[in-house]
Design a protein around this motif. Structure first.
Motif, PDB file in Angstrom:
ATOM      1  N   VAL A  84      -0.537   6.074  10.441  1.00 15.01           N
ATOM      2  CA  VAL A  84      -1.015   4.796  11.138  1.00 15.01           C
ATOM      3  C   VAL A  84       0.218   3.757  11.669  1.00 15.01           C
ATOM      4  CG1 VAL A  84      -3.584   4.748  10.747  1.00 15.01           C
ATOM      5  CG2 VAL A  84      -1.734   3.691   9.147  1.00 15.01           C
ATOM      6  N   LEU A  85       1.316   3.706  10.694  1.00 19.18           N
ATOM      7  CA  LEU A  85       2.530   3.367  10.922  1.00 19.18           C
ATOM      8  C   LEU A  85       3.573   4.367  10.542  1.00 19.18           C
ATOM      9  CD1 LEU A  85       2.024  -0.249   9.110  1.00 19.18           C
ATOM     10  CD2 LEU A  85       2.003   0.407  11.612  1.00 19.18           C
ATOM     11  N   TYR A  86       4.656   4.286  10.728  1.00 20.92           N
ATOM     12  CA  TYR A  86       5.630   5.229  10.576  1.00 20.92           C
ATOM     13  C   TYR A  86       5.843   5.730   9.174  1.00 20.92           C
ATOM     14  CZ  TYR A  86      10.241   7.413  10.420  1.00 20.92           C
ATOM     15  OH  TYR A  86      11.182   8.481  10.316  1.00 20.92           O
ATOM     16  N   GLY A  87       5.516   6.547   8.913  1.00 26.80           N
ATOM     17  CA  GLY A  87       5.814   7.543   7.769  1.00 26.80           C
ATOM     18  C   GLY A  87       4.466   7.121   6.568  1.00 26.80           C
ATOM     19  N   ARG A  88       3.388   6.142   7.178  1.00 26.20           N
ATOM     20  CA  ARG A  88       2.353   5.745   6.171  1.00 26.20           C
ATOM     21  C   ARG A  88       0.954   6.058   7.011  1.00 26.20           C
ATOM     22  NH1 ARG A  88       6.180   1.552   6.326  1.00 26.20           N
ATOM     23  NH2 ARG A  88       7.059   1.108   4.221  1.00 26.20           N
ATOM     24  N   TRP A  89       0.236   6.397   5.654  1.00 22.99           N
ATOM     25  CA  TRP A  89      -1.298   6.380   6.041  1.00 22.99           C
ATOM     26  C   TRP A  89      -1.781   5.089   5.588  1.00 22.99           C
ATOM     27  CZ3 TRP A  89      -4.726  11.362   4.895  1.00 22.99           C
ATOM     28  CH2 TRP A  89      -4.330  12.322   5.826  1.00 22.99           C
ATOM     29  N   THR A  90      -2.909   4.696   5.634  1.00 27.37           N
ATOM     30  CA  THR A  90      -3.337   3.581   5.211  1.00 27.37           C
ATOM     31  C   THR A  90      -3.508   3.334   3.765  1.00 27.37           C
ATOM     32  OG1 THR A  90      -5.773   4.369   5.382  1.00 27.37           O
ATOM     33  CG2 THR A  90      -4.601   3.174   7.415  1.00 27.37           C
ATOM     34  N   PHE A  91      -3.542   4.482   2.985  1.00 25.97           N
ATOM     35  CA  PHE A  91      -3.532   4.219   1.606  1.00 25.97           C
ATOM     36  C   PHE A  91      -2.168   3.755   1.017  1.00 25.97           C
ATOM     37  CE2 PHE A  91      -1.975   8.319   1.730  1.00 25.97           C
ATOM     38  CZ  PHE A  91      -1.212   8.790   0.672  1.00 25.97           C
ATOM     39  N   GLN A  92      -1.274   4.037   1.892  1.00 29.77           N
ATOM     40  CA  GLN A  92       0.347   3.704   1.406  1.00 29.77           C
ATOM     41  C   GLN A  92       0.390   2.119   1.882  1.00 29.77           C
ATOM     42  OE1 GLN A  92       1.382   7.116   3.655  1.00 29.77           O
ATOM     43  NE2 GLN A  92       2.761   7.884   1.826  1.00 29.77           N
ATOM     44  N   ILE A  93      -0.129   1.847   2.869  1.00 31.87           N
ATOM     45  CA  ILE A  93       0.000   0.441   3.393  1.00 31.87           C
ATOM     46  C   ILE A  93      -0.629  -0.400   2.323  1.00 31.87           C
ATOM     47  CG2 ILE A  93      -0.729  -1.367   5.065  1.00 31.87           C
ATOM     48  CD1 ILE A  93      -0.639   0.977   7.207  1.00 31.87           C
ATOM     49  N   VAL A  94      -1.999   0.054   1.773  1.00 29.52           N
ATOM     50  CA  VAL A  94      -2.550  -0.820   0.761  1.00 29.52           C
ATOM     51  C   VAL A  94      -1.763  -0.724  -0.661  1.00 29.52           C
ATOM     52  CG1 VAL A  94      -4.742  -0.754  -0.632  1.00 29.52           C
ATOM     53  CG2 VAL A  94      -5.021  -0.516   1.887  1.00 29.52           C
ATOM     54  N   GLU A  95      -1.412  -0.056  -0.751  1.00 24.56           N
ATOM     55  CA  GLU A  95      -0.463   0.098  -2.039  1.00 24.56           C
ATOM     56  C   GLU A  95       0.736  -0.763  -2.023  1.00 24.56           C
ATOM     57  OE1 GLU A  95       0.406   4.470  -3.311  1.00 24.56           O
ATOM     58  OE2 GLU A  95      -1.788   4.674  -3.595  1.00 24.56           O
ATOM     59  N   GLU A  96       1.286  -0.428  -1.019  1.00 24.33           N
ATOM     60  CA  GLU A  96       2.633  -1.181  -0.783  1.00 24.33           C
ATOM     61  C   GLU A  96       2.184  -2.711  -0.722  1.00 24.33           C
ATOM     62  OE1 GLU A  96       6.411  -2.066   2.253  1.00 24.33           O
ATOM     63  OE2 GLU A  96       5.431  -0.110   2.062  1.00 24.33           O
ATOM     64  N   TYR A  97       1.208  -3.374   0.012  1.00 30.89           N
ATOM     65  CA  TYR A  97       0.669  -4.712  -0.211  1.00 30.89           C
ATOM     66  C   TYR A  97       0.277  -5.063  -1.353  1.00 30.89           C
ATOM     67  CZ  TYR A  97      -2.026  -8.740   1.259  1.00 30.89           C
ATOM     68  OH  TYR A  97      -2.401 -10.035   1.453  1.00 30.89           O
ATOM     69  N   ASP A  98      -0.508  -4.372  -2.220  1.00 33.24           N
ATOM     70  CA  ASP A  98      -0.893  -4.605  -3.389  1.00 33.24           C
ATOM     71  C   ASP A  98       0.362  -4.670  -4.480  1.00 33.24           C
ATOM     72  OD1 ASP A  98      -3.723  -5.027  -2.735  1.00 33.24           O
ATOM     73  OD2 ASP A  98      -4.152  -2.767  -3.871  1.00 33.24           O
ATOM     74  N   ASP A  99       0.983  -3.792  -4.308  1.00 29.83           N
ATOM     75  CA  ASP A  99       2.270  -4.016  -5.367  1.00 29.83           C
ATOM     76  C   ASP A  99       3.383  -5.059  -4.953  1.00 29.83           C
ATOM     77  OD1 ASP A  99       0.857  -1.733  -6.624  1.00 29.83           O
ATOM     78  OD2 ASP A  99       2.002  -0.309  -6.017  1.00 29.83           O
ATOM     79  N   GLY A 100       3.313  -5.320  -3.838  1.00 32.15           N
ATOM     80  CA  GLY A 100       4.503  -6.190  -3.515  1.00 32.15           C
ATOM     81  C   GLY A 100       3.855  -7.687  -3.144  1.00 32.15           C
ATOM     82  N   TYR A 101       3.739  -7.981  -2.050  1.00 33.20           N
ATOM     83  CA  TYR A 101       3.082  -9.269  -1.660  1.00 33.20           C
ATOM     84  C   TYR A 101       1.834  -9.791  -2.575  1.00 33.20           C
ATOM     85  CZ  TYR A 101       2.087 -13.501   1.139  1.00 33.20           C
ATOM     86  OH  TYR A 101       1.876 -14.711   1.601  1.00 33.20           O
ATOM     87  N   TYR A 102       1.001  -9.113  -2.570  1.00 32.62           N
ATOM     88  CA  TYR A 102      -0.228  -9.517  -3.284  1.00 32.62           C
ATOM     89  C   TYR A 102      -0.108  -9.522  -4.853  1.00 32.62           C
ATOM     90  CZ  TYR A 102      -5.242  -9.162  -5.147  1.00 32.62           C
ATOM     91  OH  TYR A 102      -6.158  -9.537  -5.816  1.00 32.62           O
ATOM     92  N   GLY A 103       0.534  -8.824  -5.211  1.00 32.92           N
ATOM     93  CA  GLY A 103       0.775  -8.613  -6.846  1.00 32.92           C
ATOM     94  C   GLY A 103       1.697  -9.985  -7.414  1.00 32.92           C
ATOM     95  N   THR A 104       2.671 -10.134  -6.403  1.00 29.03           N
ATOM     96  CA  THR A 104       3.523 -11.277  -6.669  1.00 29.03           C
ATOM     97  C   THR A 104       2.950 -12.616  -6.355  1.00 29.03           C
ATOM     98  OG1 THR A 104       5.418  -9.974  -5.709  1.00 29.03           O
ATOM     99  CG2 THR A 104       5.651 -12.551  -5.989  1.00 29.03           C
ATOM    100  N   PHE A 105       1.941 -12.584  -5.405  1.00 28.87           N
ATOM    101  CA  PHE A 105       1.296 -13.963  -5.110  1.00 28.87           C
ATOM    102  C   PHE A 105       0.403 -14.126  -6.428  1.00 28.87           C
ATOM    103  CE2 PHE A 105      -0.247 -16.510  -1.259  1.00 28.87           C
ATOM    104  CZ  PHE A 105      -0.754 -17.488  -2.207  1.00 28.87           C
ATOM    105  N   LYS A 106      -0.482 -13.132  -6.796  1.00 35.81           N
ATOM    106  CA  LYS A 106      -1.389 -13.251  -7.965  1.00 35.81           C
ATOM    107  C   LYS A 106      -0.549 -13.755  -9.397  1.00 35.81           C
ATOM    108  CE  LYS A 106      -5.158 -11.884  -8.648  1.00 35.81           C
ATOM    109  NZ  LYS A 106      -6.206 -12.412  -8.790  1.00 35.81           N
ATOM    110  N   GLU A 107       0.583 -13.025  -9.358  1.00 37.13           N
ATOM    111  CA  GLU A 107       1.296 -13.333 -10.646  1.00 37.13           C
ATOM    112  C   GLU A 107       1.968 -14.910 -10.756  1.00 37.13           C
ATOM    113  OE1 GLU A 107       3.050 -13.159 -14.559  1.00 37.13           O
ATOM    114  OE2 GLU A 107       1.624 -12.040 -13.544  1.00 37.13           O
TER     115      GLU A 107
END
Length: 146
Positions: A84-107
């Motif tokens: 759906v994006l270059y090199g990524r299926w949606t599960f990869q987008i979700v994981e990157e979001y969770d591990d990056g922006y979302y995880g940082t925000f929560k912490e």
């Protein structure tokens, strides 16, 4: 009915915490709530994209069975299972979001609460409730009974 005089320590600002700090943490909490909704929409996008890909696959097979082989092959090669994006299926987008922006925000939000108000949540909202409710009236209790 719980007494209006019963202190709710979990939602009472610690001594020495100023109004601006409580307001700032309230805004950060409100921003986190928006991020939680955005995350939910991202998971919706993930689920709908996966459903669409499997439904598309079914339609492609039906095209093939109906004798539209060239068109079915074009769909299959160009779209079924496509990123759906270059090199990524949606599960990869979700994981990157969770591990990056979302995880940082929560912490960071948790760290700010821990450092500034002993980890207490929703202090701003709790104080708004105290200002807006009708003390002593049914349906306007300070908190539920223990």
């Amino acid at each position: 009915m719980a007494s209006d005089n019963t202190k709710d320590e979990e939602h009472t600002r610690p001594d020495g915490v100023d109004d601006l700090t409580v307001e700032a943490l309230g805004n950060i909490s409100e921003a986190l709530e928006a991020i939680e909704i955005a995350r939910g929409h991202l998971y919706t996008f993930h689920r709908l994209s996966g459903t669409a890909d499997f439904t598309l696959g079914k339609g492609v097979e039906q095209l093939r069975e109906a004798g539209h082989t060239e068109l079915a092959e074009r769909f299959e090669k160009e779209l079924v299972g496509r990123n759906v994006l270059y090199g990524r299926w949606t599960f990869q987008i979700v994981e990157e979001y969770d591990d990056g922006y979302y995880g940082t925000f929560k912490e960071l939000e948790r760290q700010a609460r821990d450092e500034l108000v002993a980890g207490r949540r929703h202090l701003h909202e709790s104080e708004l409730k105290e200002d807006r409710r009708t003390h002593g009236r049914s349906g306007h209790e300070h908190r539920p009974e223990d």
